[in-house]
Write a protein that holds these residues in place. Structure first.
Motif, PDB file in Angstrom:
ATOM      1  N   ILE A 200     -18.550 -10.183  -5.459  1.00 44.92           N
ATOM      2  CA  ILE A 200     -17.953  -8.959  -4.628  1.00 44.92           C
ATOM      3  C   ILE A 200     -17.110  -9.651  -3.452  1.00 44.92           C
ATOM      4  CG2 ILE A 200     -17.494  -6.962  -3.449  1.00 44.92           C
ATOM      5  CD1 ILE A 200     -20.206  -5.909  -4.636  1.00 44.92           C
ATOM      6  N   TRP A 201     -15.767  -9.473  -3.458  1.00 44.58           N
ATOM      7  CA  TRP A 201     -15.155 -10.040  -1.908  1.00 44.58           C
ATOM      8  C   TRP A 201     -14.645  -8.855  -1.141  1.00 44.58           C
ATOM      9  CZ3 TRP A 201     -11.445 -14.760  -3.793  1.00 44.58           C
ATOM     10  CH2 TRP A 201     -12.163 -15.692  -4.210  1.00 44.58           C
ATOM     11  N   SER A 202     -14.582  -8.867  -0.170  1.00 41.69           N
ATOM     12  CA  SER A 202     -14.056  -7.950   0.909  1.00 41.69           C
ATOM     13  C   SER A 202     -12.673  -8.650   1.526  1.00 41.69           C
ATOM     14  CB  SER A 202     -14.759  -7.344   1.608  1.00 41.69           C
ATOM     15  OG  SER A 202     -15.898  -6.545   0.974  1.00 41.69           O
ATOM     16  N   GLY A 203     -11.737  -7.733   1.748  1.00 42.84           N
ATOM     17  CA  GLY A 203     -10.590  -8.225   2.551  1.00 42.84           C
ATOM     18  C   GLY A 203     -10.213  -6.874   3.575  1.00 42.84           C
TER      19      GLY A 203
ATOM     20  N   THR B  35      -8.762 -11.490   6.669  1.00 41.67           N
ATOM     21  CA  THR B  35      -9.801 -12.317   6.343  1.00 41.67           C
ATOM     22  C   THR B  35     -10.530 -11.876   4.924  1.00 41.67           C
ATOM     23  OG1 THR B  35     -10.589 -12.854   8.578  1.00 41.67           O
ATOM     24  CG2 THR B  35     -12.184 -13.161   7.036  1.00 41.67           C
ATOM     25  N   ILE B  36     -10.886 -12.892   4.192  1.00 38.78           N
ATOM     26  CA  ILE B  36     -11.655 -12.259   2.824  1.00 38.78           C
ATOM     27  C   ILE B  36     -12.984 -12.839   3.155  1.00 38.78           C
ATOM     28  CG2 ILE B  36     -11.682 -12.992   0.464  1.00 38.78           C
ATOM     29  CD1 ILE B  36      -8.749 -13.064   0.361  1.00 38.78           C
ATOM     30  N   ILE B  37     -14.059 -12.255   2.882  1.00 36.50           N
ATOM     31  CA  ILE B  37     -15.401 -12.472   3.110  1.00 36.50           C
ATOM     32  C   ILE B  37     -16.434 -12.255   1.670  1.00 36.50           C
ATOM     33  CG2 ILE B  37     -16.363 -10.342   3.748  1.00 36.50           C
ATOM     34  CD1 ILE B  37     -17.894 -11.628   5.868  1.00 36.50           C
ATOM     35  N   ASP B  38     -17.110 -13.103   1.352  1.00 35.45           N
ATOM     36  CA  ASP B  38     -17.763 -12.899   0.486  1.00 35.45           C
ATOM     37  C   ASP B  38     -19.093 -12.106   0.443  1.00 35.45           C
ATOM     38  OD1 ASP B  38     -18.842 -13.872  -2.706  1.00 35.45           O
ATOM     39  OD2 ASP B  38     -20.880 -14.444  -1.188  1.00 35.45           O
ATOM     40  N   TRP B  39     -19.477 -10.948  -0.185  1.00 31.54           N
ATOM     41  CA  TRP B  39     -20.632  -9.954   0.105  1.00 31.54           C
ATOM     42  C   TRP B  39     -21.961 -10.412  -0.006  1.00 31.54           C
ATOM     43  CZ3 TRP B  39     -21.061  -3.905  -0.333  1.00 31.54           C
ATOM     44  CH2 TRP B  39     -19.866  -3.431   0.155  1.00 31.54           C
TER      45      TRP B  39
ATOM     46  N   SER C  98       2.436  -7.750   3.756  1.00 27.67           N
ATOM     47  CA  SER C  98       1.657  -7.933   2.509  1.00 27.67           C
ATOM     48  C   SER C  98       1.641  -9.576   2.231  1.00 27.67           C
ATOM     49  CB  SER C  98       2.620  -7.499   1.440  1.00 27.67           C
ATOM     50  OG  SER C  98       3.867  -7.963   1.241  1.00 27.67           O
ATOM     51  N   TYR C  99       2.742 -10.330   3.050  1.00 30.57           N
ATOM     52  CA  TYR C  99       2.253 -11.714   2.973  1.00 30.57           C
ATOM     53  C   TYR C  99       1.176 -12.426   3.759  1.00 30.57           C
ATOM     54  CZ  TYR C  99       3.515 -16.735   3.519  1.00 30.57           C
ATOM     55  OH  TYR C  99       3.286 -18.200   3.350  1.00 30.57           O
ATOM     56  N   LEU C 100       0.719 -11.543   4.685  1.00 28.46           N
ATOM     57  CA  LEU C 100      -0.541 -11.872   5.389  1.00 28.46           C
ATOM     58  C   LEU C 100      -1.599 -11.977   4.372  1.00 28.46           C
ATOM     59  CD1 LEU C 100      -1.980 -12.488   7.863  1.00 28.46           C
ATOM     60  CD2 LEU C 100      -1.971 -10.128   8.473  1.00 28.46           C
ATOM     61  N   THR C 101      -1.753 -10.879   3.698  1.00 34.96           N
ATOM     62  CA  THR C 101      -2.856 -10.472   2.702  1.00 34.96           C
ATOM     63  C   THR C 101      -2.838 -11.297   1.411  1.00 34.96           C
ATOM     64  OG1 THR C 101      -1.824  -8.609   1.904  1.00 34.96           O
ATOM     65  CG2 THR C 101      -3.363  -8.212   3.745  1.00 34.96           C
ATOM     66  N   THR C 102      -1.454 -11.557   1.024  1.00 34.35           N
ATOM     67  CA  THR C 102      -1.562 -12.275  -0.360  1.00 34.35           C
ATOM     68  C   THR C 102      -1.595 -13.747  -0.088  1.00 34.35           C
ATOM     69  OG1 THR C 102       1.061 -12.470   0.080  1.00 34.35           O
ATOM     70  CG2 THR C 102       0.073 -10.485  -1.389  1.00 34.35           C
ATOM     71  N   SER C 103      -1.222 -14.237   0.877  1.00 40.20           N
ATOM     72  CA  SER C 103      -1.423 -15.821   1.345  1.00 40.20           C
ATOM     73  C   SER C 103      -2.941 -15.996   1.321  1.00 40.20           C
ATOM     74  CB  SER C 103      -0.698 -16.126   2.258  1.00 40.20           C
ATOM     75  OG  SER C 103      -1.236 -15.529   3.706  1.00 40.20           O
ATOM     76  N   ILE C 104      -3.810 -15.356   1.863  1.00 43.24           N
ATOM     77  CA  ILE C 104      -5.280 -15.864   1.985  1.00 43.24           C
ATOM     78  C   ILE C 104      -6.020 -15.422   0.789  1.00 43.24           C
ATOM     79  CG2 ILE C 104      -5.193 -15.613   4.388  1.00 43.24           C
ATOM     80  CD1 ILE C 104      -6.762 -12.890   3.882  1.00 43.24           C
ATOM     81  N   LEU C 105      -5.463 -14.246  -0.079  1.00 47.03           N
ATOM     82  CA  LEU C 105      -6.002 -14.279  -1.360  1.00 47.03           C
ATOM     83  C   LEU C 105      -5.677 -15.348  -2.358  1.00 47.03           C
ATOM     84  CD1 LEU C 105      -7.661 -12.326  -3.313  1.00 47.03           C
ATOM     85  CD2 LEU C 105      -5.352 -11.049  -3.768  1.00 47.03           C
ATOM     86  N   GLU C 106      -4.685 -15.744  -2.462  1.00 46.45           N
ATOM     87  CA  GLU C 106      -4.080 -16.786  -3.389  1.00 46.45           C
ATOM     88  C   GLU C 106      -4.975 -18.348  -2.995  1.00 46.45           C
ATOM     89  OE1 GLU C 106       0.034 -17.074  -2.508  1.00 46.45           O
ATOM     90  OE2 GLU C 106       0.236 -16.072  -4.878  1.00 46.45           O
ATOM     91  N   GLU C 107      -5.049 -18.468  -1.333  1.00 42.56           N
ATOM     92  CA  GLU C 107      -5.840 -19.615  -1.002  1.00 42.56           C
ATOM     93  C   GLU C 107      -7.470 -19.448  -1.415  1.00 42.56           C
ATOM     94  OE1 GLU C 107      -7.344 -21.123   3.236  1.00 42.56           O
ATOM     95  OE2 GLU C 107      -5.429 -20.434   3.226  1.00 42.56           O
ATOM     96  N   ALA C 108      -7.983 -18.343  -1.489  1.00 42.25           N
ATOM     97  CA  ALA C 108      -9.337 -18.143  -1.498  1.00 42.25           C
ATOM     98  C   ALA C 108      -9.675 -18.447  -3.180  1.00 42.25           C
ATOM     99  CB  ALA C 108      -9.973 -16.853  -1.201  1.00 42.25           C
TER     100      ALA C 108
ATOM    101  N   PRO D 217     -13.514 -13.577  -7.750  1.00 41.26           N
ATOM    102  CA  PRO D 217     -14.572 -12.663  -7.871  1.00 41.26           C
ATOM    103  C   PRO D 217     -14.398 -11.873  -8.934  1.00 41.26           C
ATOM    104  CG  PRO D 217     -12.762 -11.893  -6.235  1.00 41.26           C
ATOM    105  CD  PRO D 217     -12.404 -13.191  -6.684  1.00 41.26           C
ATOM    106  N   GLU D 218     -15.431 -10.885  -9.205  1.00 36.79           N
ATOM    107  CA  GLU D 218     -15.457 -10.006 -10.127  1.00 36.79           C
ATOM    108  C   GLU D 218     -14.864  -8.853  -9.680  1.00 36.79           C
ATOM    109  OE1 GLU D 218     -19.557  -8.994 -11.560  1.00 36.79           O
ATOM    110  OE2 GLU D 218     -20.010 -11.055 -11.829  1.00 36.79           O
ATOM    111  N   ILE D 219     -15.030  -8.251  -8.539  1.00 32.68           N
ATOM    112  CA  ILE D 219     -14.521  -7.316  -7.902  1.00 32.68           C
ATOM    113  C   ILE D 219     -14.025  -7.635  -6.210  1.00 32.68           C
ATOM    114  CG2 ILE D 219     -15.171  -4.837  -6.746  1.00 32.68           C
ATOM    115  CD1 ILE D 219     -17.426  -4.684  -8.602  1.00 32.68           C
ATOM    116  N   PHE D 220     -12.838  -7.217  -5.923  1.00 32.39           N
ATOM    117  CA  PHE D 220     -12.154  -7.310  -4.500  1.00 32.39           C
ATOM    118  C   PHE D 220     -12.022  -5.826  -4.170  1.00 32.39           C
ATOM    119  CE2 PHE D 220      -8.920  -7.539  -1.543  1.00 32.39           C
ATOM    120  CZ  PHE D 220      -9.141  -8.774  -0.860  1.00 32.39           C
TER     121      PHE D 220
END
Length: 404
Positions: free
Chosen positions: A236-239, A255-259, A275-285, A292-295
């Motif tokens: 599980i990842w959280s954003g 931020t994206i964190i691993d549960w 949305s660019y703020l969230t999509t850019s770090i998602l692609e990087e992660a 992950p299985e679940i976001f």
């Protein structure tokens, strides 16, 4: 009466957006510098990013605007024929200018260097003459609107609200008012509502009546109801997004964190919240750590946007979203926000985005590799994520001590 809008040239918009993308100043600072609404800057940035690919395909640009160029040529020919009416039109415009809103008239003033010196080479009107023609008094021209909540007392109040809300993100205005009273700060409900809007709290946490939703975007169910403990990294990842208060304005930290390991996988500090703020770090992660299985996230417009959902669906990631008004559903990242602010942001008191970015970067490196957590057996996030032993951690600490 219909009000005319000021038009900005493409060159000017590009210049401002490039300065915005450098992310060394808050959006409020840049908006104040150029006399532009923050809302306009956000829209310009969106248009700039959506059309960035055109810079590498000149042929398509020429084809797309060829007809527009021809239309402009035809329009120029028509305008040339109307030059004989310039005196009549000037008198008409002079009357119309006086009826415009004061703020619009102030934007029409040319106050460039040397404007007072009227010569044959520089026939510009003097500032006094411009003010006279536009029916603007000198007092109105030089008046500068006071920055909201800029007094010492207001800054203390904003800091208190920031700290209380970080610890209790489910507090509404009534509870916040009582919490402030308990520490000797009295504030009315109307002012508290204005401060909430000013601080951007509505866009960051989803307590009742404060989450900014896009009704057109699809919402997804919460998938973590039955999951009490995670079994492995990347399960599980959280954003989420929070704000960082600076000397002038705010910056937004996504931020994206691993549960399972509590490891911060990816983060970005920006002067805009889109949305660019969230999509850019998602692609990087995903690029660094797989998928992950679940976001899981809240129902904010950044996470329900078409761009963000497409990345998750393309990678076969299950989408989970907090129930409306329940920030506790994303508890892993809420706890990280509290830890980050109490251990780093509040003590440091960052003044600029650059300072905040450098300081937060150092803290997250220590948080991942050195800070032990009781919730994961007094290990570091890196130890749990990469399945490292205590001996390896002890060896690393010894190396750090020797280096010091």
């Amino acid at each position: 009466m219909k009000r005319s809008r000021k038009n900005y040239s493409p060159e000017f918009k590009a210049k401002v957006v490039l300065e915005l993308l450098q992310e060394n100043k808050t959006i409020n600072e840049i908006a104040s510098k150029y006399g532009i609404l923050p809302k306009s800057l956000i829209e310009w940035k969106k248009q700039f990013l959506e059309n960035a690919a055109l810079a590498f395909d000149k042929s398509s640009v020429v084809k797309e605007y060829k007809q527009e160029i021809e239309n402009l040529k035809e329009e120029n020919e028509k305008l040339a024929k109307k030059l004989g009416k310039v005196i009549v039109e000037r008198d008409w415009l002079q009357g119309k200018l006086k009826s415009l809103d004061l703020l619009i008239r102030k934007t029409l003033i040319d106050n460039s260097e040397g404007v007072q010196a009227k010569t044959q080479k520089n026939p510009s009107l003097s500032l006094n003459r411009q003010l006279e023609l536009l029916s603007i008094s000198k007092t109105a021209y030089y008046y500068t609107k006071k920055e909201p909540f800029s007094s010492k007392e207001d800054k203390i109040l904003l800091d208190a609200i920031d700290k209380i809300y970080t610890e209790h993100p489910y507090y509404g205005a009534r509870r916040m008012q009582k919490a402030l009273e308990s520490i000797g700060i009295k504030v009315g409900k109307r002012k508290l509502s204005r401060i909430y809007k000013f601080m951007g709290i509505r866009a960051l946490y989803p307590p009742p009546k404060t989450t900014i939703l896009n009704k057109e975007n699809k919402k997804y169910p919460y998938l973590l109801e039955q999951i009490t403990t995670t079994q492995r990294p990347n399960q599980i990842w959280s954003g989420d997004i929070t704000y960082i208060k600076l000397e002038k304005g705010y910056a937004y930290l996504a931020t994206i964190i691993d549960w399972h390991s509590k490891k911060v996988l990816s983060w970005k500090l920006s002067n805009t919240m889109d949305s660019y703020l969230t999509t850019s770090i998602l692609e990087e992660a995903i690029e660094k750590y797989g998928k992950p299985e679940i976001f899981n996230s809240d129902q904010g417009s950044q996470y329900t946007s078409k761009e963000h959902i497409e990345i998750l669906e393309k990678n076969g990631i299950k989408i989970s979203m907090n129930a409306k008004g329940r920030s506790i559903d994303n508890i892993a990242i809420e706890r990280f926000w509290r830890t980050l602010k109490y251990e780093n942001v509040y003590p440091k008191g960052y003044n600029t985005i650059k300072e905040a970015r450098e300081g937060i970067n150092q803290y997250i490196e220590i948080y991942n590799s050195q800070r032990i957590h009781s919730s994961i057996g007094y290990k570091t996030p890196d130890m749990v994520y990469y399945n490292l032993s205590n001996e390896m951690l002890g060896s690393k600490i010894k190396d750090l001590l020797k280096a010091a």
